[in-house]
Scaffold this motif. Structure first.
Motif, PDB file in Angstrom:
ATOM      1  N   ALA A  91       0.801  -1.224   0.000  1.00  0.00           N
ATOM      2  CA  ALA A  91       0.000   0.000   0.000  1.00  0.00           C
ATOM      3  C   ALA A  91       0.832   1.272   0.000  1.00  0.00           C
ATOM      4  O   ALA A  91       0.295   2.371   0.018  1.00  0.00           O
ATOM      5  N   GLY A  92       2.158   1.134  -0.014  1.00  0.00           N
ATOM      6  CA  GLY A  92       3.016   2.297  -0.042  1.00  0.00           C
ATOM      7  C   GLY A  92       4.135   2.172   0.981  1.00  0.00           C
ATOM      8  O   GLY A  92       4.071   1.301   1.848  1.00  0.00           O
ATOM      9  N   PRO A  93       5.150   2.992   0.824  1.00  0.00           N
ATOM     10  CA  PRO A  93       5.297   4.051  -0.178  1.00  0.00           C
ATOM     11  C   PRO A  93       5.664   3.494  -1.548  1.00  0.00           C
ATOM     12  O   PRO A  93       5.872   2.299  -1.697  1.00  0.00           O
ATOM     13  N   GLY A  94       5.740   4.418  -2.510  1.00  0.00           N
ATOM     14  CA  GLY A  94       6.083   4.030  -3.864  1.00  0.00           C
ATOM     15  C   GLY A  94       5.508   5.003  -4.872  1.00  0.00           C
ATOM     16  O   GLY A  94       5.152   6.139  -4.522  1.00  0.00           O
ATOM     17  N   SER A  95       5.426   4.558  -6.106  1.00  0.00           N
ATOM     18  CA  SER A  95       4.841   5.369  -7.173  1.00  0.00           C
ATOM     19  C   SER A  95       3.393   5.690  -6.831  1.00  0.00           C
ATOM     20  O   SER A  95       2.611   4.792  -6.522  1.00  0.00           O
ATOM     21  N   PHE A  96       3.031   6.962  -6.873  1.00  0.00           N
ATOM     22  CA  PHE A  96       1.664   7.345  -6.526  1.00  0.00           C
ATOM     23  C   PHE A  96       0.649   6.640  -7.425  1.00  0.00           C
ATOM     24  O   PHE A  96      -0.361   6.115  -6.946  1.00  0.00           O
ATOM     25  N   THR A  97       0.924   6.603  -8.735  1.00  0.00           N
ATOM     26  CA  THR A  97       0.006   5.951  -9.662  1.00  0.00           C
ATOM     27  C   THR A  97      -0.027   4.451  -9.427  1.00  0.00           C
ATOM     28  O   THR A  97      -1.092   3.831  -9.370  1.00  0.00           O
ATOM     29  N   GLY A  98       1.154   3.848  -9.275  1.00  0.00           N
ATOM     30  CA  GLY A  98       1.222   2.404  -9.069  1.00  0.00           C
ATOM     31  C   GLY A  98       0.512   1.967  -7.801  1.00  0.00           C
ATOM     32  O   GLY A  98      -0.209   0.959  -7.788  1.00  0.00           O
ATOM     33  N   ILE A  99       0.709   2.711  -6.731  1.00  0.00           N
ATOM     34  CA  ILE A  99       0.058   2.382  -5.457  1.00  0.00           C
ATOM     35  C   ILE A  99      -1.463   2.479  -5.591  1.00  0.00           C
ATOM     36  O   ILE A  99      -2.208   1.608  -5.124  1.00  0.00           O
ATOM     37  N   ARG A 100      -1.936   3.535  -6.243  1.00  0.00           N
ATOM     38  CA  ARG A 100      -3.387   3.699  -6.415  1.00  0.00           C
ATOM     39  C   ARG A 100      -3.984   2.551  -7.225  1.00  0.00           C
ATOM     40  O   ARG A 100      -5.056   2.044  -6.904  1.00  0.00           O
ATOM     41  N   ILE A 101      -3.278   2.133  -8.288  1.00  0.00           N
ATOM     42  CA  ILE A 101      -3.772   1.032  -9.117  1.00  0.00           C
ATOM     43  C   ILE A 101      -3.843  -0.250  -8.298  1.00  0.00           C
ATOM     44  O   ILE A 101      -4.833  -0.982  -8.339  1.00  0.00           O
ATOM     45  N   GLY A 102      -2.785  -0.545  -7.549  1.00  0.00           N
ATOM     46  CA  GLY A 102      -2.747  -1.767  -6.754  1.00  0.00           C
ATOM     47  C   GLY A 102      -3.810  -1.806  -5.679  1.00  0.00           C
ATOM     48  O   GLY A 102      -4.509  -2.818  -5.503  1.00  0.00           O
ATOM     49  N   VAL A 103      -3.949  -0.704  -4.954  1.00  0.00           N
ATOM     50  CA  VAL A 103      -4.958  -0.642  -3.885  1.00  0.00           C
ATOM     51  C   VAL A 103      -6.362  -0.758  -4.456  1.00  0.00           C
ATOM     52  O   VAL A 103      -7.213  -1.486  -3.923  1.00  0.00           O
ATOM     53  N   ALA A 104      -6.622  -0.061  -5.569  1.00  0.00           N
ATOM     54  CA  ALA A 104      -7.947  -0.125  -6.188  1.00  0.00           C
ATOM     55  C   ALA A 104      -8.263  -1.543  -6.658  1.00  0.00           C
ATOM     56  O   ALA A 104      -9.399  -2.021  -6.500  1.00  0.00           O
ATOM     57  N   ALA A 105      -7.259  -2.225  -7.223  1.00  0.00           N
ATOM     58  CA  ALA A 105      -7.467  -3.600  -7.712  1.00  0.00           C
ATOM     59  C   ALA A 105      -7.821  -4.538  -6.569  1.00  0.00           C
ATOM     60  O   ALA A 105      -8.772  -5.332  -6.665  1.00  0.00           O
ATOM     61  N   ILE A 106      -7.084  -4.456  -5.462  1.00  0.00           N
ATOM     62  CA  ILE A 106      -7.336  -5.341  -4.328  1.00  0.00           C
ATOM     63  C   ILE A 106      -8.664  -5.016  -3.646  1.00  0.00           C
ATOM     64  O   ILE A 106      -9.405  -5.918  -3.231  1.00  0.00           O
ATOM     65  N   LYS A 107      -8.983  -3.737  -3.543  1.00  0.00           N
ATOM     66  CA  LYS A 107     -10.280  -3.355  -2.967  1.00  0.00           C
ATOM     67  C   LYS A 107     -11.418  -3.964  -3.783  1.00  0.00           C
ATOM     68  O   LYS A 107     -12.387  -4.500  -3.230  1.00  0.00           O
ATOM     69  N   GLY A 108     -11.297  -3.888  -5.117  1.00  0.00           N
ATOM     70  CA  GLY A 108     -12.334  -4.426  -5.976  1.00  0.00           C
ATOM     71  C   GLY A 108     -12.448  -5.936  -5.876  1.00  0.00           C
ATOM     72  O   GLY A 108     -13.551  -6.487  -5.798  1.00  0.00           O
ATOM     73  N   LEU A 109     -11.304  -6.619  -5.855  1.00  0.00           N
ATOM     74  CA  LEU A 109     -11.309  -8.082  -5.760  1.00  0.00           C
ATOM     75  C   LEU A 109     -11.873  -8.543  -4.421  1.00  0.00           C
ATOM     76  O   LEU A 109     -12.659  -9.498  -4.358  1.00  0.00           O
ATOM     77  N   ALA A 110     -11.477  -7.877  -3.347  1.00  0.00           N
ATOM     78  CA  ALA A 110     -11.955  -8.260  -2.016  1.00  0.00           C
ATOM     79  C   ALA A 110     -13.452  -7.984  -1.866  1.00  0.00           C
ATOM     80  O   ALA A 110     -14.193  -8.796  -1.296  1.00  0.00           O
ATOM     81  N   LEU A 111     -13.893  -6.856  -2.393  1.00  0.00           N
ATOM     82  CA  LEU A 111     -15.308  -6.491  -2.286  1.00  0.00           C
ATOM     83  C   LEU A 111     -16.185  -7.465  -3.059  1.00  0.00           C
ATOM     84  O   LEU A 111     -17.232  -7.902  -2.565  1.00  0.00           O
ATOM     85  N   SER A 112     -15.747  -7.835  -4.263  1.00  0.00           N
ATOM     86  CA  SER A 112     -16.559  -8.733  -5.091  1.00  0.00           C
ATOM     87  C   SER A 112     -16.654 -10.130  -4.494  1.00  0.00           C
ATOM     88  O   SER A 112     -17.593 -10.868  -4.776  1.00  0.00           O
ATOM     89  N   ASN A 113     -15.688 -10.485  -3.643  1.00  0.00           N
ATOM     90  CA  ASN A 113     -15.683 -11.803  -3.027  1.00  0.00           C
ATOM     91  C   ASN A 113     -16.070 -11.746  -1.552  1.00  0.00           C
ATOM     92  O   ASN A 113     -16.078 -12.773  -0.866  1.00  0.00           O
TER      93      ASN A 113
END
Length: 233
Positions: A64-86
């Motif tokens: 979840a960070g630190p790191g590339s602002f764009t990369g972190i946002r993409i990763g967090v959004a992807a995991i949030k979506g996967l966890a929510l759908s399941n």
């Protein structure tokens, strides 16, 4: 417990499927392609190759960070979506701590460093001893010169890891013999390290709605705006 983990905090991207500390499947690329293009196909292929149904995943985690602002946002959004759908819990772990798990096969100090530009690195220091990773300082944004001075206090073998490792290593004018640049096969963060870090911090697992990126400083656009307004950064 089967955990699906991803990392997209820098140039590289990876996904891993674990059962406890046991690695079932992993995919890693270092192509600098946009993570929004690579992550989901990577996850889909990994699950297919391991003959794992999405419903079998018990939890999800991400650097979840630190790191590339764009990369972190993409990763967090992807995991949030996967966890929510399941309807499963998810965890965000320190990118810097996840790197340290590449060195659990030896006793050493790991200096995790990511390029933060402006002669700074996102950094944290860890001790690996008998397979256990211990944090020696909090995640921080630090001038490289200040970090190098701090590392001189260690007599043990110190490995630089992360995309800022080579920058820091080359910044030394007179390198102490115990300061080393880690080899590329374990220099960069991996989703497997993310899973191992999460496995050691079960308290991090939470509802997907609560997962958020961790930034050690404001994005450049916000910093420049504050400077123009005469505000403190």
């Amino acid at each position: 417990m089967k955990i699906l983990s991803i990392d997209s905090s820098a140039k590289s991207a990876s996904a891993a499927l674990t059962d406890g500390k046991h690695l079932i499947s992993e995919c890693f690329v270092n192509t600098a392609l946009t993570h929004s293009r690579t992550l989901m196909p990577m996850i889909d292929n990994m699950l297919k190759q391991s003959d794992t149904d999405f419903s079998e995943i018990d939890a999800f985690c991400v650097s979840a960070g630190p790191g590339s602002f764009t990369g972190i946002r993409i990763g967090v959004a992807a995991i949030k979506g996967l966890a929510l759908s399941n309807n499963k819990p998810c965890a965000g772990v320190s990118t810097l701590e996840a790197m340290a798990y590449n060195f659990t096969d030896e006793n050493c100090i790991v200096c995790s460093a990511m390029d933060a530009r402006c002669s700074q690195v996102y950094n944290a220091i860890f001790r690996c001893e008998n397979g256990v990773v211990s944090r020696l300082c909090e995640d921080r944004a630090l001038p490289i010169s200040e970090l190098l001075k701090e590392l001189e206090s260690y007599n043990e073998t110190v490995y630089f890891a992360g995309d800022g490792a080579e920058i820091c290593f080359k910044a030394y004018e007179n390198k102490p013999e115990n300061i080393k640049l880690s080899s590329e096969n374990r220099r960069f963060q991996r989703a497997y390290g993310v899973a191992l870090a999460a496995n050691e911090h079960s308290e991090l697992f939470q509802d997907s709605a609560l997962l958020a990126p961790v930034y050690l400083r404001l994005p450049q656009a916000e910093r420049e705006l504050k400077i123009r307004k005469g505000e403190k950064i």
